[in-house]
Design an enzyme around this catalytic site. Structure first.
Site, mmCIF file in Angstrom:
data_model
loop_
_atom_site.group_PDB
_atom_site.id
_atom_site.type_symbol
_atom_site.label_atom_id
_atom_site.label_comp_id
_atom_site.label_asym_id
_atom_site.label_seq_id
_atom_site.Cartn_x
_atom_site.Cartn_y
_atom_site.Cartn_z
ATOM 1 N N PRO A 1 9.709 -4.491 -0.056
ATOM 2 C CA PRO A 1 10.896 -4.297 0.789
ATOM 3 C C PRO A 1 10.538 -4.068 2.248
ATOM 4 O O PRO A 1 9.565 -3.385 2.561
ATOM 5 C CB PRO A 1 11.557 -3.058 0.179
ATOM 6 C CG PRO A 1 10.429 -2.303 -0.461
ATOM 7 C CD PRO A 1 9.510 -3.362 -0.996
ATOM 8 N N LYS B 1 0.852 -1.190 0.000
ATOM 9 C CA LYS B 1 0.000 0.000 0.000
ATOM 10 C C LYS B 1 0.890 1.244 0.000
ATOM 11 O O LYS B 1 2.068 1.197 0.354
ATOM 12 C CB LYS B 1 -0.922 0.025 1.221
ATOM 13 C CG LYS B 1 -0.221 -0.014 2.587
ATOM 14 C CD LYS B 1 0.313 1.311 3.098
ATOM 15 C CE LYS B 1 0.992 1.185 4.441
ATOM 16 N NZ LYS B 1 1.759 2.402 4.827
ATOM 17 N N ASP C 1 -1.486 -1.603 10.900
ATOM 18 C CA ASP C 1 -1.820 -1.587 9.475
ATOM 19 C C ASP C 1 -2.554 -2.848 9.023
ATOM 20 O O ASP C 1 -3.118 -2.882 7.924
ATOM 21 C CB ASP C 1 -0.558 -1.419 8.626
ATOM 22 C CG ASP C 1 -0.032 0.001 8.638
ATOM 23 O OD1 ASP C 1 -0.697 0.879 9.210
ATOM 24 O OD2 ASP C 1 1.059 0.244 8.081
#
Length: 297
Positions: free
Chosen positions: A95, A12, A137
């Protein structure tokens, strides 16, 4: 009941990210627009004969013994009473320390894989409860995987939401598809802990100087504007770019590449540019990929 499942876990970006002072419980309230992008980890979960065991193999990252997968697995077993073991294989493309929500997305997709494999048929309330035990999140990705009341554990459609609180208040908004996003990876990793430490110092400085801690429009309001009029502010960008010069350099080069809007995602270190046309984003990618790993979304 099947014994194996492979699912995507998308990244995101944050369009605007207001960070409020630390709460008494140690969390920060935020306001942000989250939007998924076409960068995915791939997770394969298989049942094993060993009880109470979660073995994780990641192809490109050495995970600590306690990680988002093991935390999710333990929380799932406590909630459901399941004691069967699993083996998780992760093809890592998002990453670590990039501000793209990779670990949280992995956790959400993993939890729903467990629900599917074991046939526990958890409702949204139970899935959200598990999300809260893993990370802030994870709430967003759990909402995204259950948009419109449909479980989407085997595929992922574009999704955007206005997110508040510590991340648990997620309200779906119409996802814009009239722009292209170029992700640029500066080559440094910024841990969430370090990033929040930098923001906390910035917030303390503003308070001592009697400055307004939070300014600007609601990110959802800005999201609906013409891209040329976007004035999103990510409260992490200035302190993180000041501390990590590769982030500042990548952001400046991205702005010079023709992006209509550019900023850092989340707590960093990934920066992104928004382009009105895919061809313009592709030209920028060709220019910047000489110095950076780039992903066109």
């Amino acid at each position: 009941m099947c014994d194996s499942i492979t699912v995507p876990a998308p990244a995101k970006i944050n369009l605007g990210l207001k960070v409020f002072p630390k709460r008494a419980d140690g969390y920060h309230d935020i306001q942000s627009v989250f939007q998924t992008v076409r960068l995915f980890d791939e997770i394969t979960v298989k049942l094993t004969n060993e009880k109470n065991t979660c073995i994780v193999d990641c192809d490109s990252l050495q995970l600590p013994e306690e990680n988002t997968f093991t935390t999710s697995y333990k929380a799932f077993c406590v909630l459901t009473g399941i004691d069967k073991g699993v083996h998780v294989s992760v093809k890592k493309r998002i990453p670590a320390g990039g501000g793209l929500g990779g670990g949280s997305s992995d956790a959400s997709s993993f939890i729903q894989s467990l629900d599917n494999l074991f046939g526990t048929q958890l409702d949204f309330s139970a899935l959200s409860e598990l999300a809260g035990k893993v990370g802030s999140d994870v709430f967003f990705f759990t909402h995204a995987l259950n948009a419109d009341g449909k479980k989407r554990f085997s595929h992922f459609e574009p999704y955007a939401a206005f997110v508040e609180g510590r991340g648990e208040k997620v309200r779906q908004i119409e996802c814009r598809n009239d722009f292209s996003v170029l992700l640029v990876l500066p080559g440094v990793s910024v841990s969430t802990k370090i990033a929040y430490g930098l923001v906390d110092r910035e917030l303390e400085k503003r308070q001592k100087e009697n400055c307004c801690v939070v300014q600007g429009e609601n990110p959802e309001t800005i999201y609906r504007k013409n891209i040329c009029d976007w004035n999103f502010v990510n409260d992490f960008t200035v302190p993180v770019a000041r501390e990590f010069s590769p982030v500042a350099d990548a952001l400046e080069k991205l702005k010079r590449s023709g992006a209509l809007f550019a900023d850092m995602s989340g707590s960093g270190s990934t920066v992104f540019g928004v382009f009105a046309r895919a061809e313009e984003a592709q030209k920028a990618k060709m220019l910047l990929e000489q110095d950076y790993v780039t992903v066109l979304s």
